[in-house]
Enzyme design. Structure first.
Site, PDB file in Angstrom:
ATOM      1  N   ASP A  46      31.591  23.035 -35.547  1.00 28.66           N
ATOM      2  CA  ASP A  46      31.847  21.630 -35.891  1.00 28.66           C
ATOM      3  C   ASP A  46      32.223  20.812 -34.665  1.00 28.66           C
ATOM      4  OD1 ASP A  46      31.411  22.082 -38.614  1.00 28.66           O
ATOM      5  OD2 ASP A  46      33.514  22.572 -38.966  1.00 28.66           O
ATOM      6  N   ARG A  47      31.955  19.538 -34.730  1.00 27.39           N
ATOM      7  CA  ARG A  47      32.257  18.625 -33.623  1.00 27.39           C
ATOM      8  C   ARG A  47      33.735  18.654 -33.250  1.00 27.39           C
ATOM      9  NH1 ARG A  47      31.214  12.451 -34.564  1.00 27.39           N
ATOM     10  NH2 ARG A  47      33.087  11.857 -33.468  1.00 27.39           N
TER      11      ARG A  47
END
Length: 184
Positions: A46-47
């Site tokens: 995930d970012r």
């Protein structure tokens, strides 16, 4: 011979090479750090998560690493809010009930702050009245935002999440934002 790259993904970087951007402009991607042609991520991160990503030009290896049916263990360091008690750790170890079902049992333990830890930009929110704790979680499945959902389900939301290991590949002291090619 196939290429295999280890990358220490910084916070706020997409785990892909291109981005169409948002109304605020383009976001940072793997192409801001890795200039090797023909390699693709073996799995996602995930970012808002950091740490180990593997990239390869070998489709079979990519599937072995990223496909949940192979159940390759992945170890995460999670900085969580509060101090988990033995019951919270036991729940993580036995499996936690989430909206999409019960998770597989995981290895879970409280750890000291990791040794080679880099500062996060921006830093996590700190509340003086609530301590935080580092835990290590090793999973053999990969549901969307699973570690964050598991720690929240036992009452300890994740403040910072770093993937430290995928199978036998370890982050060790690879600097944030850097990559190295693994010679097989």
């Amino acid at each position: 011979m196939s290429k295999l790259i280890m990358f220490n993904k910084p916070f706020d970087v997409l785990s892909q090479f291109t981005d169409k951007g948002t109304e605020n402009g383009p976001r940072r991607t793997l192409s801001d750090f890795i200039d090797v042609k023909g390699v693709y991520p073996a799995g996602r991160l995930d970012r808002d998560s950091e740490g180990l990503m593997l990239l390869t030009d070998d489709g079979r290896l990519q599937a072995k690493i990223s496909n949940p049916k192979h159940k390759m263990p992945k170890t995460y360091w999670a900085q969580v809010e509060g101090i988990p008690d033995a019951e919270a750790i036991r729940k993580l170890q036995q499996g936690v009930t989430l909206k999409d079902g019960i998770t597989l049992p995981a290895r879970a333990q409280i750890i000291d702050e990791p040794v080679h830890l880099w500062p996060r930009t921006p830093p996590i929110r700190v509340r003086k009245s609530i301590p935080d704790t580092w835990i290590a979680l090793t999973l053999r499945e990969g549901r969307n935002r699973q570690v964050r959902r598991m720690t929240a389900a036992v009452g300890h939301p994740t403040l910072r999440l770093i993937r430290a290991q995928i199978g036998a590949w370890r982050l060790d002291d690879l600097p944030v934002g850097q990559w190295s090619e693994i010679k097989e």
